[in-house]
Design an enzyme around this catalytic site. Structure first.
Site, PDB file in Angstrom:
ATOM      1  CD  GLU A 171     -83.290  99.507  -2.219  1.00  0.00           C
ATOM      2  OE1 GLU A 171     -82.822  99.378  -3.361  1.00  0.00           O
ATOM      3  OE2 GLU A 171     -83.892 100.534  -1.835  1.00  0.00           O
ATOM      4  CB  ALA A 209     -88.101 105.769   0.267  1.00  0.00           C
ATOM      5  CD  GLU A 222     -88.428 100.044  -3.765  1.00  0.00           C
ATOM      6  OE1 GLU A 222     -87.650 100.331  -2.845  1.00  0.00           O
ATOM      7  OE2 GLU A 222     -88.775  98.868  -4.013  1.00  0.00           O
TER       8      GLU A 222
END
Length: 699
Positions: A106, A65, A126
């Site tokens: 993911e 991300a 994460e």
């Protein structure tokens, strides 16, 4: 960023190729997820397309991300890329090269097939920024590979090599990767007509009894004061008992608990600070840096051996020389023993040890290192000794060689005076143990050439370190900012606090060890000699009679079985020693110091406020470039708890005004050592942030 689309779609031989092109690492920035959704829909709508490939342009698949977007409002997306890939009526193959981390993995898990090139790595890291995988990773990965290995990956956040990912079942095949697109298209053709494999359709993952409670117990010490690791466990646990949609809802709830919590804010700050520290704005961007291919280390002691290992671990050949054959032999044996322990612990393989050891070449004479590109001196911390070494290096090293000293405090310029090439001399201060600690303090002497400074910063990164700039002053940046921490810990003992109370306060705060236990591990005689040097240079230097008395009575720490604590033979566990309590009271009485009880809060604030104040002075003197650099040094050099962001970030949680007022009060009570920094006063008066402070030369 150009106006070119961040996601491209093209049809090649009946295969829809979806390419994410969002430099530099294909993070899931603005438009990427929507672009993947649109491409998947386009492929499903096109009757000429029989299957699809998802891949990344450039050097990596999807690195994760865009961390800058966390904690900020984001427009709601009617459909996420994970959902579009999972629901695709036609098979999608994720072709992984470089990294597939976080949201990257993911997205790959949402595809029906996954292939990877050798050298690729996957992971869900994460937790390292205080959150958990929020794109279905905690629900898909356990269903795919089982609860136990998925739990280990998610709670540790480690990167998994492609070969291990294949063994676990994360990827279906390892491909050569010589022509990634062509190989991915060929693989996609091979799965046309095969049953669709949706991880979301798999039943909840099976888990052995006690798995989650055991994991909670195993991380209790390391994860104290943190919430993210426990939420990760809870999310994986949900994957073993809930249908997929309900599991996703639980993952979302647990993610939202974390995203804006102080822990996640601090960890995101640390992430960006560690990237900012590499920047030295006053160095020209087009500065030509000398190439460093070979290295030498002078001094085969604990520090020198650790430095040599840092080079060997990262592929550099390194020569090691010592003052005596016996010292060299001991150093090499220590290196072998260190590697053997790493193999036993499983942190490296025997094959890696066998590959690294031969890179360390012992040599008998300093003349034998003459052709090396860089040499690092790691001898005893005394100026005359270092000057003698540098005079010899100046005589034998090739003219273009960079000469670095591992001193932790001594004036770089006085060391450079021993050479006829002071422009080639800089500091390279490693932290002990050098092969483990990530921080490398790169010290610019008054005559250090810009290209030497830049090359040393680059070298540190090449050997796996976080390189941080420091100006030339006593203690440089990291140690100088901690001098008053050390001073206060000893003064509070004189005033009545016990070493074990102070250690407990700092362990409860989040340090892996208390400062007195660390002193014992490092050796009390090291700081003893530094104090003697400073006293010789400054008659007004504040002595520390209690640790001096310990050293003079033979208590030098773990290596002598006694220091601030007592140690049983073969055991490094600190044992409270009544003899130390007696010695403390004896010295306090001799000095006429009245002892009193201390609260835990006063101990914490006396230690850390002292360092915040000194850090401000270092910045205003141009010896540190940014407050965030000091935070990085404390995180990677002193074990400051990462989930608190760093010294200055933590201080902002209290506020510059409150800290300034307390320091001003202690200044009146205790004298000049608590003189408030002018920079601290300005930040307090303006209502600014300590962590945003910058050196005058950057303003």
């Amino acid at each position: 960023m150009s106006d070119a689309p961040v996601v491209r779609f093209e049809v090649v031989e009946g295969i829809g190729v979806i390419t994410v092109d969002y430099p530099p690492v294909n993070a899931l920035g603005p438009g990427v997820s929507d672009g993947i959704v649109a491409a998947v829909d386009q492929g499903n709508a096109d009757p000429a397309v029989q299957a699809m490939v998802l891949m990344g342009a450039g050097r990596t698949f999807i690195a994760g991300a865009d961390i800058r977007r966390f904690g900020k409002p984001r427009p709601p997306s009617p459909r996420r890329s994970y959902d579009a890939l999972d629901e695709s009526a036609k098979p999608v193959v994720a072709a992984i090269h470089g990294y597939a981390l976080g949201g990257g993995l993911e997205n790959a898990l949402s595809c029906q097939w996954r292939i990877a090139v050798p050298g690729a790595k996957v992971g869900l890291p994460e937790v390292l920024i205080g959150i958990l995988p929020g794109g279905g990773g905690t629900q898909r990965l356990p269903r795919l590979i089982g609860a136990k290995p998925a739990l280990e990956m998610i709670v540790t956040g480690r990167h998994v090599p492609a070969e291990e990912a294949k063994a676990l079942g994360i990827v279906d095949a390892i491909i050569p990767g010589k022509d990634l697109r062509a190989e991915a298209i060929a693989f996609a053709k091979s799965v046309i007509g095969k049953p669709m494999r949706r991880i979301s359709a798999m039943p909840p993952a099976a888990a052995e009894p006690g798995l989650f409670d055991d994991m909670r117990k195993s991380i209790a010490r390391k994860a104290r004061n943190q919430k993210a690791p426990y939420n990760c466990i809870a999310a994986v646990e949900a994957a073993t008992r809930l249908p997929f949609p309900e599991g996703l809802a639980e993952e979302k709830r647990l993610f939202q608990e974390l995203e804006n919590a102080p822990e996640a804010q601090a960890l995101r700050y640390a992430f960006f600070a560690e990237r900012e520290i590499a920047r030295i704005p006053f160095l020209p961007k087009d500065l030509a840096l000398p190439e460093i291919r070979t290295a030498a280390v002078v001094g085969a002691g604990t520090m020198g051996g650790g430095i040599a290992m840092s080079f060997a671990d990262n592929g550099f050949p390194v020569k090691l020389v010592d003052a005596s054959p016996e010292g060299l032999a001991r150093g090499l044996q220590r290196i072998r023993d260190n590697y053997a322990v790493s193999v036993k612990r499983g942190s490296i393989t025997q094959a890696q040890m066998d590959e690294r050891l031969p890179r360390i070449q012992p040599v008998e004479r300093i003349e034998d290192i003459a052709d090396c590109d860089v040499v690092i001196e790691a001898v005893f911390e005394q100026l005359p000794v270092k000057q003698e070494i540098f005079a010899r290096l100046d005589a034998v090293m090739k003219p273009e060689a960079i000469l670095l000293t591992n001193t932790s405090a001594i004036d770089i310029d006085r060391i450079a005076d021993a050479t006829k090439r002071p422009q080639m001399v800089a500091g390279a201060h490693f932290f002990a143990p050098a092969n483990v600690m990530k921080l490398l303090e790169v010290v610019e002497g008054p005559r250090t050439a810009p290209e030497v400074l830049g090359a040393t910063m680059k070298l540190g990164r090449a050997i796996g370190k976080i390189s941080g700039y420091a100006g030339n002053c006593d203690g440089f940046v990291a140690n100088r900012s901690r001098i008053f921490f050390t001073l206060e810990q000893n003064i509070m003992v004189e005033e009545g606090a016990l070493p074990e109370q102070i250690d407990k306060v700092m362990v409860d705060f989040g340090y892996p060890m208390g400062p007195f236990a660390v002193n014992d591990m490092s050796g009390l005689d090291v700081s003893y000699f530094t104090r003697k040097r400073r006293l010789a240079e400054d008659p007004n230097y504040r002595t520390l009679p209690i640790p001096d008395r310990l050293v003079e009575s033979g208590r030098k720490g773990q290596k002598t079985g006694a220091g601030w604590y007592r140690y049983e033979k073969g055991d490094r566990t600190p044992q409270v020693d009544p003899e130390v309590h007696r010695l403390i009271k004896e010295v306090a009485a001799e000095q006429g110091i009245e002892q009193r009880p201390f609260t835990d809060e006063e101990i914490l604030h006396r230690l850390l406020f002292a360092s915040v104040n000194e850090a401000c002075k270092i910045i205003e003197e141009d010896k540190a470039l940014r407050a965030s650099d000091i935070d990085v040094m404390w995180l990677n050099g002193f074990g400051f708890p990462r989930y608190r962001g760093g010294l200055m970030f933590w201080a902002d949680g209290i506020g510059a005004e409150a800290i300034y007022n307390q320091i001003a009060a202690w200044h009146q009570r205790y004298g000049d050592r608590w003189r408030p920094s002018a920079l601290l006063r300005r930040i307090a008066e303006s209502g600014g942030k300590l962590r945003e402070a910058k050196a005058p030369r950057l303003q």
